[in-house]
Design an enzyme around this catalytic site. Structure first.
Site, PDB file in Angstrom:
ATOM      1  CB  CYS A  22      -0.926   0.007   1.209  1.00 22.36           C
ATOM      2  SG  CYS A  22      -0.084   0.281   2.785  1.00 22.36           S
ATOM      3  CB  CYS A  72       0.197 -10.921   3.721  1.00 20.20           C
ATOM      4  SG  CYS A  72      -0.274 -12.617   4.150  1.00 20.20           S
ATOM      5  CB  SER A 105     -14.932 -22.811  -8.062  1.00 19.21           C
ATOM      6  OG  SER A 105     -15.231 -21.637  -7.391  1.00 19.21           O
ATOM      7  CD  GLU A 114     -15.904 -18.344  -8.321  1.00 20.75           C
ATOM      8  OE1 GLU A 114     -16.103 -17.238  -8.810  1.00 20.75           O
ATOM      9  OE2 GLU A 114     -16.173 -19.410  -8.900  1.00 20.75           O
TER      10      GLU A 114
HETATM   11  S1  FES Z   1      -2.409 -11.990   1.235  1.00 21.93           S
HETATM   12 FE1  FES Z   1      -1.944 -13.356   2.836  1.00 21.93          FE
HETATM   13  S2  FES Z   1      -1.540 -15.178   1.801  1.00 21.93           S
HETATM   14 FE2  FES Z   1      -2.239 -13.858   0.222  1.00 21.93          FE
HETATM   15  S1  FES Z   2       3.401  -1.281   2.060  1.00 25.41           S
HETATM   16 FE1  FES Z   2       4.019  -0.498   3.919  1.00 25.41          FE
HETATM   17  S2  FES Z   2       2.347  -0.798   5.180  1.00 25.41           S
HETATM   18 FE2  FES Z   2       1.578  -1.328   3.244  1.00 25.41          FE
END
Ligand code: FES
Ligand code: FES
Ligand SMILES: Cc1cc2nc3c(=O)[nH]c(=O)nc-3n(C[C@H](O)[C@H](O)[C@H](O)COP(=O)(O)OP(=O)(O)OC[C@H]3O[C@@H](n4cnc5c(N)ncnc54)[C@H](O)[C@@H]3O)c2cc1C
Length: 1323
Positions: free
Chosen positions: A47, A120, A1074, A1255
């Site tokens: 982000c 993430c 899916s 889905e």
């Molecule tokens: S954003 Fe967490 S695994 Fe895809």
């Molecule tokens: S890229 Fe830094 S908090 Fe989202």
């Protein structure tokens, strides 16, 4: 100031290695330095504004004065490189690697299946790693706090929490698998992972703090540091005196501490500061001193340091003296997230004077004051209403520095409280936030002093002075307070079009927060023995995450132990993802001469383009070219359903955010500056259409509209006992894949050949689109997809358009061109799920049987048709959900508006369709005064059934899911408990709902039901599998590896899948509907079967030989070791004229029960428990499938209760990042989250009897919507309101609170629609 001017040399340690930089640029953030300069691409950008946690790193610093080394997590996207002189940075690459040894955090997140797309994951890993570095045995609360600022769009968080739970003291892992069962059964139940296999946490593996930095800190002579960048100079003074001098000379220069405000302005608002002063080395700003009246805290202290300090102070003083400290602790715990609090300074928060600052109302109510310093001397100023003079403005003179903040002790009989309500419980600026203080003289309820401040009720922190006047000197009783509510309502009357919207809600919140304060004050008065009888305490919503159950069927005992099918095999890239080694599109190294592309988008919703002046952009440093439609050598537009969409607008624009041209430059920063310099002149066209209502009034639709009818609806309405009509609106949804749209187009250099590296679900579509755009054959374009950081339907059509534009730039410049959208651009340009408006009429009998239903759906398609007509069709195909309604009619229209074009999104219209039908059933229950689950049961399909489009199916497994769900969640007993809870609680209500799903799998467009695969066996026995499916986190490659392993009878470790490429498997279909595993699984199976058969003569000759020996022998016997596999899927269709068809291969079924606890005063709620039962046949991989179910459920929870897109009256999307658009975070996870896969289910239509699952579970998130609705109904009954009521989706805190119709909401006079211009459109 110029980059060539020599400043100081920056010294920082990164992952234990010393890095020096002679030309550190003040505008460079650590994130880009790591990724671009250090090639440490494990740290991701999700982000760029501190809101997602993908860029989390650990910062370590040594304080020579205390000899303490501190370690804290921080967002690299907001950390200026120049501020890190003398710091040690640890990134995900620094803690473990697959080449050496992985760290237990990486291992546990991976093995607990906490990584799907993995984008993430490095951020998650670093948040938990930092926590463990400070506390090797954390509590669950510590873990959830550490992860509060890390968003994941895939997993639903449960798996991440379970992986981290293994580090906790109160590790409930055993219970999580077997509930109250005995150890014996524990052995029998299959588990998703085995904690016993985890590496122990070994602190000796951690990097030590570099001794050189310690020495540097201890011996460095305090001197000013200066860094010169291309446009900006950074000065970091070492003393207060010098700081004051600098500020006197450069009053306009910002003081950058945490950079969490200044950094955002620079990044997102284009603010440029030629000089930045960084006072973080000025010791005076960190001083803490106690006085008999209170504590002075240095303005430079971070909010985390302040929190730690206040917690430490509490035991040193009697409780009555620390009321303000306690209120601040409460507020700090909910402010931002750890990464933000670890860097954001107290002074920065005060001076930023946000309208909804959480600190300022409490400090002001608590009689705080500040000490300011300038060349003219020092002064102390109270932090009261006179301090805040406007939006982002205080009484500070430009040359003044805030030195410290005074936190006074409270007196006997004094009570301070901080209360807030935010769009999301955590990591969210408050909608309304408040600090309230009251002081009673001893033994009396007469108010001596009162002070009330609000945030979120104006351009800055405001004081409710008149309200305080109405209270002071009077006894704290009902009469005084009811007078106070009236004054408050009048005093803080926002105009109906006030910025931020939610006007009625905000006004209501001021009242209900004062009421909450009242409840607490009454308790206090009871403690003071001034009152005897007081209402019961209003307890906070529950928040303890409980151990959970995930149950699935074990594979049969006869199954070969080497055969991985049916086992919970870890995602094949999970370890690479957790170590940061997994390569996403933007992680690919820069190639020679590479350019970056930034799009220029329309700022008008509907206008003619009069002129486009690119001359200024072309003059800027680094800018190479500006690409317009004229540059496109081939097709300049795409046609769908007879409508054409321009790649780049030529003469007219139809929405804000439409792409007009693109700037290519040597760096992203230069391309951005170039894009900002392009001047487009528009002439507005009249009356743009934004809302569905507008579109209906002006008959603005994309044709064809669709209609389907079963039975005779009109005749049935005349026969039924009751008829009810309703309307429901449902907002759209942003995909918010963590990896934004990303692509790199590389010209090969000869014969117009291009390699396109792209994050797409449909490589073939991108290949075709690029070829058409460049007017070259498809055989010159190869699309490569390694993996995506999430997609959810958003990386199909829009990606092909973006890749086409990027390819024009690559073609024209003959250089590689990279385009990575920033989060804000991505949200602005690419559209999302269609918002809908639906009207329904339902006819039913007194016994609950529904005999007739007439539904009309309108979807807001935006300005281009995209897949909107197909989505409208799917809406109609699913409008029966699980119910056999004999007379049913549906009509669906895609509305053409001047908003960005919406597109496919997980569920493809089904989540919208089903919300309407379930809402209709809910209304029937409310009309009849019967439980909604009974109405659902009465109307459910039973026995051999036929849908409204005449497809035959058996609902047996649907009914089984329903029954098992009811049993497993203990529905009846809990329903009774909910009722009892509601009887005993006035201001909190519980609600419960159980929802079924019947979801059709595969494409109604028959040609899309096909797939191919290519399998090579190399001479060493290793196998390379390629297939048409793309990996977006859903685990398709893992499943394909399992299929190949079974078919070739070799372990998965011998099988590799490197990418999806149009050169290995041509003419692929999208990974969507899916259907990816079904189709590609069969193709891989087919290829492997062919190969295994080819090896048969060799195996027969040498039955005891090894796989490798057979492969070698086959090569020498000239047997081909490469085969393609193909799957010709079912011939599905839907005939809209005849209103019949077989659009699905089969149905996936499920049921879900959720229970919520709702705070009726604020609309805040918590899902206390969710139980899901899904029939997915025989799962190929239960861990992957359970991950899909949990992730989809949470995405649905976001859709139906949290995520709100806001558009301005001129059609501009306001919500362009995680700070404005809230996707579910850990705080939104159900406290108990159980998933059961229905046993004994078989499916002859898909690979190994499995079923598609990507889905369907998304809709189950609506169980939370209906549970909230149930709780709201209970609240309304307290006000004497019964029967159906309207609650639109998402059921945000605002909508839930207003629907509760409490005495406070009823006090707020509703703003008259039409009498004002609302801040945001109801699209
Ligand atoms: S954003 Fe967490 S695994 Fe895809
Ligand atoms: S890229 Fe830094 S908090 Fe989202
Ligand atoms: C994702 C995110 C979530 C957030 N959530 C919340 C929330 O829930 N509640 C909330 O209240 N806040 C929230 N914030 C805001 C955050 O608390 C403030 O941005 C932060 O406290 C500002 O401090 P800083 O050190 O980062 O300021 P900087 O950005 O470094 O500076 C901000 C401004 O303050 C001035 N300044 C800083 N220090 C001094 C000083 N000593 N003397 C004079 N001027 C000074 C600077 O000149 C500059 O103009 C959030 C921010 C982010 C990014």
């Amino acid at each position: 100031m110029s980059a060539t001017k020599r400043g100081d040399t920056l010294c920082v340690f990164i992952n234990g290695k010393k890095v020096t930089e002679d030309h550190a640029d003040p505008e460079t953030m650590l994130l880009s330095f790591l990724r671009e300069k250090m090639r440490l691409t494990g740290t991701k950008s999700g982000c760029g504004g501190g809101g997602c946690g993908a860029c989390t790193v650990m910062v370590s610093r040594y304080q020579p004065a205390t000899r303490i080394i501190s370690h804290y997590s921080a967002n690299a996207c907001l950390l200026p490189l120049c501020q890190l002189h003398g710091a040690a940075i640890t990134t995900v690459e620094g803690i473990g690697s697959s080449k050496t040894r992985i760290h237990p955090v990486q291992e546990r997140l991976a093995k607990a299946h906490g990584s799907q797309c993995g984008f993430c994951t490095p951020g998650m890993v670093m948040s938990v790693y930092t926590l463990l570095r400070n506390n090797a045995q954390p509590s669950m609360e510590d873990v959830t706090q550490a992860l509060a600022g890390n968003l994941c769009r895939c997993t639903g968080y449960r798996a991440i929490i379970d992986g981290c739970r293994s580090f906790c003291q109160e590790n409930g892992c055993c219970r999580s698998r077997c509930g109250d069962e005995t150890p014996a059964t524990h052995q029998e139940k299959p588990r998703l992972f085995h904690q016993e296999d985890f590496l122990p946490l070994d602190p000796t593996q951690d990097l030590i703090f570099p001794p050189e930095l310690m020495l540097m800190a201890e011996t460095a002579s305090p001197q000013t540091l200066t860094f010169y960048g291309e446009r900006t100079t950074w000065v970091s003074p070492a003393s207060l005196e010098e700081l004051v001098q600098l500020k006197t000379r450069h009053p306009a220069a910002p003081l950058v501490m945490g950079n969490t405000n200044t950094g955002l302005d620079m990044k997102f608002k284009g603010v440029h500061h030629p000089l930045i002063i960084c006072p973080s080395r000025v010791r005076d700003l960190y001083e803490v001193s106690r006085t008999p009246q209170g504590v002075w805290v240095g303005a430079g202290c971070t909010l985390s340091e302040l929190l730690g300090l206040l917690e430490k102070l509490l035991p040193d003083f009697p409780e009555e003296k620390t009321q303000l400290f306690r209120a601040l602790i409460q507020q700090l715990g909910r402010l931002g997230n750890q990464q933000i609090r670890n860097v954001a300074s107290l002074g920065g928060n005060v001076v930023s004077a946000y309208p909804n600052s959480d600190m300022n109302p409490v400090l002001a109510a608590g009689n705080g004051k500040v000490r300011l310093v300038s060349a003219e001397g020092r002064r102390e100023v109270p932090l009261n209403q006179d301090f805040f003079v406007g939006f982002g403005k205080t009484i500070l003179k430009p040359e003044e520095v805030l030195l410290s903040v005074f936190l006074p002790f409270t007196r006997k009989g004094e009570f301070v409280r901080a209360l807030r309500q935010a769009p999301r419980k955590e990591v969210s600026f408050a909608t309304v936030t408040t600090g309230m203080r009251v002081w009673f003289s001893e033994g009396s309820r007469v108010v001596q002093e009162v002070s009330i401040y609000f945030g979120g009720m104006g351009p800055t922190t405001v004081s409710a002075t008149r309200t305080c006047d109405a209270i002071v000197g009077r006894p704290w009783d009902e009469a005084t307070l009811s007078q106070a509510y009236n004054v408050l309502l009048d005093e803080l009357a926002l105009p109906p079009s006030a910025p931020g919207g939610k006007v009625d809600f905000r006004r209501c919140l001021t009242l209900s927060l004062l009421f909450k304060f009242n409840l607490e004050v009454l308790q206090k008065l009871r403690e003071m023995k001034v009152l005897d009888e007081v209402p019961e305490k209003l307890l906070p919503l529950p928040r303890d995450i409980q151990p959970t159950l995930q149950e699935f069927q074990a594979v049969s005992e006869d199954q070969n132990h080497q055969d991985p099918v049916g086992r919970p095999v870890m995602h094949r890239s999970a370890i690479s993802q957790a170590t940061g080694e997994a390569v996403y599109c933007d992680d690919m190294p820069k190639t020679d001469g590479e350019l970056f592309l930034v799009l220029v988008t329309s700022s008008r919703a509907h206008a003619k383009i009069i002129d486009m002046d690119v001359s200024a952009a072309l003059q800027l440093p680094g800018v190479v070219d500006v690409i317009t439609a004229k540059d496109i050598p081939g097709k300049k537009e795409r046609a769908m359903f007879g409508y054409s969409e321009e790649l780049l607008a030529q003469t007219e624009v139809a929405c804000i955010g439409q792409m007009v041209c693109a700037v290519v430059a040597d760096t992203k920063a230069h391309a951005k500056r170039g894009a900002a310099a392009v001047k487009i002149t528009y002439e507005d066209l009249p009356d743009p259409i934004f809302t569905i209502q507008d579109a209906i009034e002006r008959s603005s639709y994309f044709e064809p509209q669709r209609e389907i009818e079963r039975g005779n609806v009109d005749a049935a309405f005349s026969r039924v006992d009751r008829v009810h009509e309703g309307v429901v609106q449902m907002g759209g949804q942003e995909h918010f894949y963590m990896e934004t749209q990303s692509m790199l187009v590389v010209p090969v250099g000869e014969e117009a050949e291009f390699n396109v590296y792209v994050s797409t679900q449909w490589p073939t579509l991108t290949q075709d689109a690029v070829a058409e755009t460049l007017d070259i054959p498809s055989n010159r374009v190869t699309c490569h997809v390694k993996r995506m950081g999430g997609a959810f339907g958003g990386k199909v059509i829009k990606t092909s358009i973006l890749a086409s534009i990027t390819s024009v730039a690559a073609w024209k410049t003959n250089r590689p061109v990279r385009c990575i959208l920033e989060r804000g651009e991505d949200m602005l340009i690419t559209g999302g799920r269609h918002p809908i408006l639906a009207r329904y009429k339902v006819g039913f009998q007194q016994d609950g049987r529904i005999l007739a239903a007439d539904l009309q759906y309108y979807a807001n398609a935006g300005c281009a048709v995209d897949e909107s007509v197909l989505i409208a069709e799917k809406i109609l195909l699913h409008m029966d959900n699980a119910y056999n309604i004999p007379n049913m009619r549906g009509r669906a229209a895609a509305c053409r508006t001047n908003l960005p074009s919406n597109t496919a999104f997980r569920g493809f219209g089904v989540p919208q369709s089903l919300l309407v039908v379930e809402n209709m059933l809910n209304d029937v229950a409310l009309v009849l005064g019967r439980p909604a689950d009974q109405i659902r049961e009465i109307n459910m399909y039973q026995g051999p059934s036929t849908t409204h489009y005449k497809m035959e199916f058996s609902p047996d497994n649907l009914l089984r899911c329903w029954d098992v769900c009811k049993t497993r969640c203990d529905f009846t007993a809990r329903r009774t408990a909910v009722h009892q809870f509601n009887q005993h609680n006035r201001w909190k209500k519980r609600g419960m709902s159980i929802i079924p799903i019947k979801y059709g799998i595969a494409f109604a467009e028959s040609f899309l039901n096909q797939a191919a695969a290519l399998v090579h066996i190399y001479k060493d026995g290793s196998v390379l599998v390629t297939h048409g499916g793309t990996e977006m986190g859903q685990g398709i490659h893992t499943k394909m590896q399992q299929v190949a392993s079974r078919e070739l009878h070799i372990p998965p470790s011998k099988i590799y899948i490197s990418e999806t490429s149009t050169s290995t498997v041509p003419n692929t279909c999208p990974s969507a509907a899916s259907f990816g595993t079904d189709a590609n699984g069969m193709a891989v199976k087919n290829a492997c079967e062919i190969l295994y058969k080819r090896l048969e003569p060799i195996r027969e000759k040498n039955p005891k030989g090894s796989w490798e020996s057979w492969v070698r022998a086959a090569f020498f016997e000239k047997i081909s070791l490469s085969a393609t596999g193909y799957h010709r899927g079912p011939d599905l269709y839907i005939d809209w004229d005849k209103m019949e068809g077989q659009p699905y291969a089969y149905f996936t079924f499920g049921a879900c029960c959720s229970e919520v606890e709702l705070d009726c005063l604020t609309g805040d709620y918590r899902t206390v428990r969710t139980d899901i039962v899904m029939d997915i046949g025989r799962s190929v991989n239960p861990s992957v499938d359970i991950g899909q179910i949990e992730g989809a459920f949470m995405q649905g929870l976001g859709l139906y209760t949290l995520e709100e897109l806001k558009f301005s009256p001129s059609g501009l999307l306001y919500t362009r990042g995680p700070s404005q658009y809230k996707i579910p975070a850990i705080c939104d996870m159900p406290l108990r989250f159980n998933v059961y896969l229905l046993p004994e289910s078989y499916n002859p239509h898909a690979i190994y009897s499995s079923k598609g699952i990507g889905e369907p579970a998304l809709f189950l998130g609506s169980s939370v919507f209906f549970a909230i609705k149930d709780a709201v109904a209970a609240a309304r009954s307290e006000s004497g309101l019964v029967g159906p009521f309207s609650l639109d989706s998402p059921a945000t805190a605002e909508k839930a609170c207003m629907a509760c119709a409490s005495p406070f909401t009823q006090k707020v006079p509703a703003s008259k629609p039409g009498s004002f211009k609302p801040w945001a459109l109801n699209i």
